[in-house]
Design an enzyme around this catalytic site. Structure first.
Site, PDB file in Angstrom:
ATOM      1  N   VAL A 131      45.291  30.529  45.784  1.00 34.02           N
ATOM      2  CA  VAL A 131      45.814  30.227  44.460  1.00 34.02           C
ATOM      3  C   VAL A 131      44.639  29.960  43.531  1.00 34.02           C
ATOM      4  O   VAL A 131      43.712  29.222  43.883  1.00 34.02           O
ATOM      5  CB  VAL A 131      46.738  29.000  44.484  1.00 34.02           C
ATOM      6  CG1 VAL A 131      47.321  28.740  43.096  1.00 34.02           C
ATOM      7  CG2 VAL A 131      47.862  29.176  45.498  1.00 34.02           C
ATOM      8  N   CYS A 132      44.651  30.590  42.360  1.00 35.79           N
ATOM      9  CA  CYS A 132      43.653  30.359  41.328  1.00 35.79           C
ATOM     10  C   CYS A 132      42.241  30.605  41.903  1.00 35.79           C
ATOM     11  O   CYS A 132      41.984  31.638  42.508  1.00 35.79           O
ATOM     12  CB  CYS A 132      43.820  28.951  40.765  1.00 35.79           C
ATOM     13  SG  CYS A 132      43.058  28.671  39.155  1.00 35.79           S
ATOM     14  N   GLY A 133      41.337  29.637  41.757  1.00 35.66           N
ATOM     15  CA  GLY A 133      39.968  29.817  42.242  1.00 35.66           C
ATOM     16  C   GLY A 133      39.823  29.781  43.739  1.00 35.66           C
ATOM     17  O   GLY A 133      38.712  29.957  44.254  1.00 35.66           O
TER      18      GLY A 133
END
Length: 229
Positions: A131-133
């Protein structure tokens, strides 16, 4: 099916809680076909997030041999101004408030996490989701070269620089690697995983419960390439 969601110092809480709630609800809707727990590479411990020092407890140890699905969140910290770089000693010592996101992700690379993620990615029966970074952790460890993945829009250039085919999409499904873009994409990623693994009726039941409609098309490297629009 057993899912483990990874905590590391400086993690982003929403990257963790959004998929956790979706997967947990999916387990309930499927009468226990899916279980989920919070883990860390070091084992059970209190783990401090990067958002106001909010703390969650890892109740287990990340174990690719015990998990069918491993979810890796991104970090919460300072993005910085264009051209701004962290102090050379910013990554030394214990976690501290308002560190740069790349510093937090880089510190995660000094833990057992990259080796455990390599073990998971080497096992085709295990799906690694980010998720995300979170995708930048295995990417910076050299584990995603040649794969398709996404991350927060501010990190796409960094992801691409690691040899990943960075895709500007909300959710990218590359088989045993599934990645979400911005922070709230954890909801959509979780629902996509439920649909993929437990079927659309389970995913729809959870989507209805949370009153959340998934956004955008899940990107896959299939079908004809589009002409320039």
């Amino acid at each position: 099916m057993h899912a483990q969601i990874v905590l590391f110092d400086g993690f982003d809480p929403l990257d963790v809680v959004a998929p956790y709630e979706v997967l947990y609800a999916g387990g309930t809707a499927s009468a226990g076909a899916l279980t989920v727990e919070l883990v860390s590479a070091e084992g059970p411990r209190e783990v401090v997030s990067g958002t106001g020092a909010l703390t969650l407890r890892a109740t287990g140890t990340l174990d690719p041999r015990a998990a069918d699905l491993i979810v890796v969140p991104g970090a919460s910290g300072r993005v910085g101004e264009p051209g701004e770089v962290p102090d050379v000693d910013a990554g030394e010592g214990a976690w501290r408030q308002d560190e740069f996101v790349p510093v937090l992700l880089g510190r995660a690379l000094t833990t057992p996490l990259p080796a455990l993620l390599k073990e998971a990615l080497d096992d085709p029966t295990v799906t690694v989701a980010t998720v995300c970074g979170g995708s930048l952790i295995p990417a910076m460890a050299g584990l995603l070269e040649g794969r398709h993945a996404t991350t927060h829009h501010l990190g796409l250039d960094m992801l691409d620089a690691t040899g990943v085919h960075a895709v500007r999409a909300r959710v990218v499904d590359d088989g045993d690697l599934v990645s979400g873009a911005g922070v709230t994409s954890g909801l959509d990623l979780g629902l996509h995983l439920l649909e993929r693994e437990l079927g659309p009726r389970i995913a729809h039941a959870v989507e209805t419960l949370f009153a959340h409609e998934r956004r955008s098309t899940v990107w896959r490297a299939t079908g004809p390439a589009p002409a320039t629009l």
